[in-house]
Design a protein around this motif. Structure first.
Motif, mmCIF file in Angstrom:
data_model
loop_
_atom_site.group_PDB
_atom_site.id
_atom_site.type_symbol
_atom_site.label_atom_id
_atom_site.label_comp_id
_atom_site.label_asym_id
_atom_site.label_seq_id
_atom_site.Cartn_x
_atom_site.Cartn_y
_atom_site.Cartn_z
ATOM 1 N N ARG A 1 -2.462 5.601 2.852
ATOM 2 C CA ARG A 1 -2.923 4.763 3.962
ATOM 3 C C ARG A 1 -4.393 4.408 3.806
ATOM 4 N N GLU A 2 -5.224 5.387 3.462
ATOM 5 C CA GLU A 2 -6.643 5.122 3.295
ATOM 6 C C GLU A 2 -6.916 4.236 2.093
ATOM 7 N N ALA A 3 -6.059 4.323 1.074
ATOM 8 C CA ALA A 3 -6.246 3.451 -0.094
ATOM 9 C C ALA A 3 -6.064 1.982 0.268
ATOM 10 N N GLN A 4 -5.270 1.706 1.302
ATOM 11 C CA GLN A 4 -5.079 0.329 1.753
ATOM 12 C C GLN A 4 -6.013 -0.056 2.884
ATOM 13 N N SER A 5 -6.988 0.829 3.193
ATOM 14 C CA SER A 5 -7.970 0.566 4.261
ATOM 15 C C SER A 5 -7.273 0.329 5.597
ATOM 16 N N LEU A 6 -6.276 1.145 5.871
ATOM 17 C CA LEU A 6 -5.546 1.055 7.130
ATOM 18 C C LEU A 6 -5.883 2.257 7.992
ATOM 19 N N SER A 7 -6.013 2.045 9.278
ATOM 20 C CA SER A 7 -6.206 3.136 10.222
ATOM 21 C C SER A 7 -4.851 3.598 10.750
ATOM 22 N N GLY B 1 2.951 -0.247 -0.301
ATOM 23 C CA GLY B 1 2.481 -1.618 -0.492
ATOM 24 C C GLY B 1 1.461 -1.721 -1.605
ATOM 25 N N ALA B 2 0.667 -0.641 -1.838
ATOM 26 C CA ALA B 2 -0.370 -0.677 -2.866
ATOM 27 C C ALA B 2 0.097 -0.028 -4.152
#
Length: 404
Positions: free
Chosen positions: A19-25, A64-65
């Motif tokens: 999640r953090e790799a996709q810059s999502l909170s 997704g990433a």
């Protein structure tokens, strides 16, 4: 009939990394999947596991990433905060590896409709309970809504934890209510805390273990123990432990915190927390040998806490009670200040402004002739006075010394 295999998910730590790799909170993931942020947080710490369509959507969002390959999920624990493995005595091994949780005991052992006992209750997307349901975070929450969501998520489990610490049902409810009232009074501070649930938990445990409760009349007599002999024996062993040992054992083997978090919450060093935990386990195993294994101890703690069916008050009642208490203390402080100002003013008005020496008390004296007031001169005294005035300055001649 065959069951469709579920979509593989990464491990809880890998979920957060993806999640953090996709810059999502967590709020972004919650809005995309259609759940609450607390549900996403429980997915990432391994407390609960998504199922059905939400599991597929969550897996697609994480991949997704990059593809999910090496990290596969672990089975979700029945209780939030699964039983952890044995503690190493050396301070270099402060981090311990969690063991897989034990199976849920049958309903006949725990009573009808058993609930999770110690950690915050896991949520189910199919039938979420009214207490554990959180408001969706698509729109900003008001302070009241955020507080109610935190209370509904933490209060039921926290009451059961506090009961294991004190062995008193009313004190457990009161401690949790006081902790949340203080949290509502300091809500800006609590809302910005990294772990609001941990802040409330630490406050409730501190209030429940306060030694001043023994002076209260209602707490001088013990409450009725659990009905089951096994539950009564375990609770008796827990209450015989020192409070810090009891709290360390509950946080580590009951709630499922790791050793550094347990040490931080109990305000001790990691070696000291490990030493307390080992001694507490030894004391429990000495009285109850069947609970020597941490998994068995965790399961029994969950059973004892769940068997009491303790219910917390409504969040609106807690907020209203906290506000009423704050108003009463404010009015009491204002009244005390007014009384103090009035007493000070009265003192200043009535106090003497200069020094007045005290009058010595009178005393009777004997042997002294009474004082006679002078009267009029007689004719002889008048003639003598005139004669003396008529003489020279040196006086009468008979009084002047003559040379021999």
């Amino acid at each position: 009939m065959t069951r469709t295999p579920e979509t593989p998910l990464p491990s809880p730590k890998e979920r957060r990394r993806l999640r953090e790799a996709q810059s999502l909170s967590q709020a972004d993931v919650a809005a995309a999947v259609g759940v609450t942020r607390a549900t996403v947080r429980s997915w990432e710490n391994g407390s609960t596991t998504p199922r059905g369509s939400k599991r597929d959507a969550y897996a697609r969002l994480l991949t997704g990433a990059e593809e999910v390959t090496a990290h596969q999920e672990n089975p979700a624990p029945v209780l939030v905060g699964a039983a952890t493995g044995p503690v190493q005595a050396s301070p270099d091994h402060a981090e311990t590896t969690p063991e897989p949780p034990s199976e849920t005991p049958p309903a006949s052992e725990l009573g009808p409709e058993p609930k999770p006992a110690l950690g915050p209750e896991p949520q189910s997307e199919l039938s979420p309970g009214p207490e554990a349901e959180l408001e969706p975070l698509s729109a900003p929450l008001t302070p009241d809504q955020a507080f109610d969501a935190l209370y509904a998520f933490c209060a039921p489990a926290l009451v059961r934890q506090t009961y294991l610490l004190t062995g008193r049902r009313e004190l457990a409810r009161e401690s949790v209510e006081r902790a949340f009232q203080l949290a509502w009074h300091r809500w800006p501070e609590v809302a910005m805390d990294r772990d609001p649930a941990g802040w409330v938990r630490a406050t409730a445990h501190e209030f429940a273990l306060s030694p001043w409760h023994r002076l209260r009349p209602r707490h001088r007599n013990p409450e009725p123990p659990p009905t089951a002999p096994a539950d009564r024996a375990l609770l008796d062993v827990l209450l015989q432990l020192p409070p810090v040992y009891r709290r360390t054992l509950l946080l580590y083997d009951g709630v499922g915190l790791d050793l550094p978090e347990t040490a931080a919450e109990t305000e001790a060093s990691t070696p000291a927390a490990a030493n307390r935990l080992l001694h507490a386990r030894e004391a429990v195993a000495k009285r109850l040998p069947e609970l020597a294994e941490p998994k068995a101890l965790h399961r029994r703690l969950a059973e004892v806490a769940s068997a009491e069916r303790l219910r917390a008050a409504k969040p609106t009642t807690v907020r209203w009670g906290g506000e009423q208490r704050a108003r009463q203390w404010t009015r009491a402080a204002i009244a005390f200040t007014i009384v103090l100002i009035g007493a000070t003013t009265l003192t200043l008005r009535t106090a003497p402004d200069h020094y007045e020496p005290p009058l010595a008390p009178g005393a009777s004296v004997r042997g002294v002739p009474p004082r006679v007031a002078p009267g009029p001169l007689s004719a002889q005294e008048l003639a003598l006075r005139a004669k003396l005035k008529a003489e020279t300055v040196s006086g009468p001649e008979r009084l002047v010394p003559e040379p021999g």
